[in-house]
Design an enzyme around this catalytic site. Structure first.
Site, PDB file in Angstrom:
ATOM      1  N   HIS A   1      59.542  -9.955  10.162  1.00 20.72           N
ATOM      2  CA  HIS A   1      59.228 -10.098  11.583  1.00 20.72           C
ATOM      3  C   HIS A   1      58.133 -11.142  11.822  1.00 20.72           C
ATOM      4  O   HIS A   1      57.068 -10.808  12.322  1.00 20.72           O
ATOM      5  CB  HIS A   1      58.774  -8.752  12.157  1.00 20.72           C
ATOM      6  CG  HIS A   1      59.731  -7.634  11.906  1.00 20.72           C
ATOM      7  ND1 HIS A   1      59.325  -6.330  11.710  1.00 20.72           N
ATOM      8  CD2 HIS A   1      61.083  -7.612  11.824  1.00 20.72           C
ATOM      9  CE1 HIS A   1      60.382  -5.561  11.517  1.00 20.72           C
ATOM     10  NE2 HIS A   1      61.465  -6.313  11.571  1.00 20.72           N
ATOM     11  N   PRO A   2      58.381 -12.410  11.502  1.00 19.64           N
ATOM     12  CA  PRO A   2      57.367 -13.414  11.833  1.00 19.64           C
ATOM     13  C   PRO A   2      57.251 -13.544  13.348  1.00 19.64           C
ATOM     14  O   PRO A   2      58.269 -13.559  14.047  1.00 19.64           O
ATOM     15  CB  PRO A   2      57.902 -14.699  11.200  1.00 19.64           C
ATOM     16  CG  PRO A   2      59.362 -14.482  11.032  1.00 19.64           C
ATOM     17  CD  PRO A   2      59.559 -13.012  10.858  1.00 19.64           C
TER      18      PRO A   2
END
Lengths: 135, 534
Positions: free
Chosen positions: B441-442
């Site tokens: 989840h950047p």
């Protein structure tokens, strides 16, 4: 992939993939082919790191065992690989870990092998094809 | 229509009302909303287009076809963290686990108080979430198909007094093939490639695949279009040119690619925040050797959760691994590895996700726009949180009857029982001694905010500096979310589509316009009524 690294990978495959009862042995050609595709699809940085790790692994074996990795008897080669994996210096542990990542993925990606481990890909593929969920 | 490179005969130059870069959780919903509102929409996607018939249960092939850089993207820093990202029509939603969670209330409150985003109202977001959940068939994972691995962990955690449950997912009639991350082979997962994009195309949107945008054209402070190239699927080399002239451009390439594109084009840089503020939700996993087979990897991989420690920033979520992935993850080689793989069916797995408190990261322009560099260092507090999550998972596994628990922590690769847990609890971990971490989840690299001096986009998604240039992907999330972000990205994208509609039809945007909420309510009610009539 340069021919040199392909040759080295062919030799490394059976060292990383030890034969065990009930599972097929390493297929060095398959490992090389998968590695070639996987490295081509990836980043230049990982490609360089991967090739560097092959060289470092060879150098470490020469330095610590006084022999080429490929000339070691299978038991000793296995002990050498294990010693690196469990080395307290993490950077040394990373050497076989990086190489093993792709070698193991290529080996256990095989349908026949996955089926032997209880993941019958062919049967599931057929089942999924027939289901086809519609929105 | 969806255009593949083989169908092209030359350079393409065209006009549209909206050009959207990326077809994932941000780009897909915007394309659908605006195409259905009657606008001409062009979507430019760098990856290829695949359907469920192409998803063949082989993780290795999936990495090469569906993931950016074959899944080899990693952060630079300590520890090294792999950040696999989708590069295909549907973006990462095509290869994620389908978990759909709303933004936690305390996070939204923080956005209001610390980021100046008070007009991101809870009521409005809840309306959007509800509409999306209905559209994507979101419901809790069916206990019948979650698989023994997840059931065992959840039941044991509950016996120990930890709260948890089954995760809400965007899946319809899921049979739990266990390969969500390699493309859903039955089409049950309602990822963007089988939901928003087909609906957008039906409404007239055009999706160009294997097309990489390199230039954003800005004239007089306004965006006027984009330029790029098509890519040869095999070699990745440029082929034909692509140009779209459009009064509105939406960047939806994700938290690595979007800031990279802005940095390479030298736009929106005055706040100094482009690429800064990266958070990724570092994930650790534990494996446990059980006495009985767990039916791996059949079952929904990410179907159960334990959220007792969410206030501390620790979320435990299920994961199951096909043989090829488990083989990559085991901490040994040679004979020991082969012997462990023979026990594949008896190895349980569960993961943890850390919501960052003191880690820091940034994305900088790499040697090419295609390959930005991400620097990320875990803070001391987050390392402790990761250790605690491993201890918690190990505690649950041992209570479930595990003989051994395998962890990603140097010196603690194999835990045999309570004594090892105590030893680990007392140890101060070195960041370099943590290996095999991943993150999915950047976010945060083009943060949304109320102040142009410390944010990149307004609450509408429009950049502060370039008029009509919108950003709608995980990069706008201003802080670590603490939960899987796809539903929130979609909600913000649908919200932004409303503002773009305003801009194209009326020429102005008022994010504080009270009638917006009423209009949204009315529209959702109308859509629901028409669905019921049909």
């Amino acid at each position: 992939m340069r021919a040199y690294f392909a040759r080295r990978l062919r030799l490394l495959a059976p060292i990383f993939i030890e034969p065990v009862e009930g599972l097929p042995p390493a297929d060095p050609e398959g490992v090389v082919e998968f590695n070639r595709e996987f490295l081509r699809a990836g980043t230049p940085a990982f490609r360089l790191l991967y090739y560097a790790m092959i060289l470092v692994l060879q150098a470490l074996c020469l330095a610590t065992r006084g022999k080429s990795l490929y000339s070691l008897p299978p038991d000793e080669a296995d002990r050498f690989i294990q010693s690196l994996y469990s080395h307290r210096v993490s950077a040394l542990g990373a050497v076989p870990a990086v190489l093993g990542t792709v070698i193991y993925m290529s080996h256990y990606n095989r349908d026949d092998l996955q089926a032997l481990l209880g993941f019958d890909v062919a049967a599931m593929r057929e089942e999924a094809a027939q289901r086809g969920v519609q929105r | 229509m969806i255009v593949k490179p083989g169908e092209l005969t030359g350079n393409i130059r065209r006009e549209a009302d909206v050009a959207i870069i990326g077809s994932g959780a941000g780009g897909g919903p915007i394309a659908k909303e605006l195409a259905e509102a009657g606008y001409s929409v062009v979507v430019l996607e760098e990856g290829g287009y695949f359907t469920r018939e192409d998803f063949d249960f082989r993780p290795g092939q999936a990495f090469m076809r569906l993931y950016r850089d074959a899944g080899q993207t990693a952060t630079v820093g300590l520890p090294v963290i792999i950040v696999p990202q989708g590069k295909t029509v549907g973006g990462t939603t095509t290869v994620n686990s389908g978990t759909c969670l709303r933004v936690p209330r305390h996070v939204l409150k923080r956005w209001h108080l610390e980021c100046g985003l008070r007009d991101l109202e809870e009521d409005e977001l809840n309306l959007l979430y509800a509409a999306l959940e209905e559209y994507l068939f979101v419901k809790r994972a069916d206990p019948e198909v979650v698989g023994e691995n997840n059931l065992l962990f959840l039941r044991t955690a509950e016996k120990l007094g930890y709260s948890g449950g089954f995760l809400p997912r965007n899946a319809k009639d899921c049979e739990g093939y266990g390969v969500c991350a390699y493309g859903c082979p039955s089409g049950a997962k309602q990822s963007v490639d089988v939901s928003f994009i087909p609906d957008a195309v039906r409404a007239g949107a055009d999706v160009y695949t294997r097309c990489r945008v390199e230039r954003i054209v800005v004239r007089g402070g306004k965006v006027t279009g984009v330029r790029g190239h098509f890519l040869d699927p095999r070699s990745g080399r440029r082929t034909f040119r692509m140009g779209v002239d459009a009064p509105v451009v939406v960047l939806a390439g994700g938290a690595f690619q979007t800031p990279s594109l802005l940095l390479h084009n030298r736009i929106c840089l005055s706040s100094g925040r482009v690429g800064e503020n990266l958070s990724i939700h570092p994930c650790g996993a534990t494996m446990a050797l059980m006495d009985e087979p767990l039916g791996n990897p059949r079952g929904i991989p990410q179907s159960a959760y334990v959220d007792d420690f969410a206030p501390e920033g620790i979320m435990l979520e299920g994961v199951t691994l096909p043989p090829a992935i488990m083989a990559m993850t085991l901490p040994w080689g040679g004979r020991r590895h082969a012997e462990a793989m023979c026990m594949y069916s008896r190895i349980g797995t569960f993961g943890s996700m850390i919501s960052e408190h003191d880690s820091s990261g940034r994305v900088v322009a790499g040697p090419s726009a295609r390959q930005p560099l991400a620097f990320y260092n875990m803070g001391r507090g987050d390392v402790e949180r990761l250790k605690r999550s491993v201890l918690l998972m190990a505690e649950v596994w041992f209570a479930a009857g595990a003989r051994r628990v395998y962890t990603p922590l140097e010196g603690f690769k194999e835990l045999a029982g309570a004594r090892d847990l105590g030893r680990l609890a007392r140890t101060r971990l070195r960041r370099a001694g943590i290996y095999g971490l991943s993150a999915y989840h950047p976010m945060g690299t083009c943060a949304m905010g109320g102040d142009p001096h410390n944010s990149v986009v307004r609450s509408s998604g429009e950049t502060w500096e370039v008029e009509n240039l919108f950003i709608c992907d995980a990069s706008v999330l201003p802080t670590s979310l603490g939960v899987n972000p796809q539903l929130t990205i979609m909600a913000l994208a649908v919200r932004a589509a409303g503002f773009i509609d305003d801009r194209l039809s009326e020429g102005s945007i008022d994010t504080r316009n009270a009638s917006r909420l009423d209009r949204l309510r009315n529209r959702l009610r109308r859509e629901k009524e028409s669905t019921i009539v049909q």
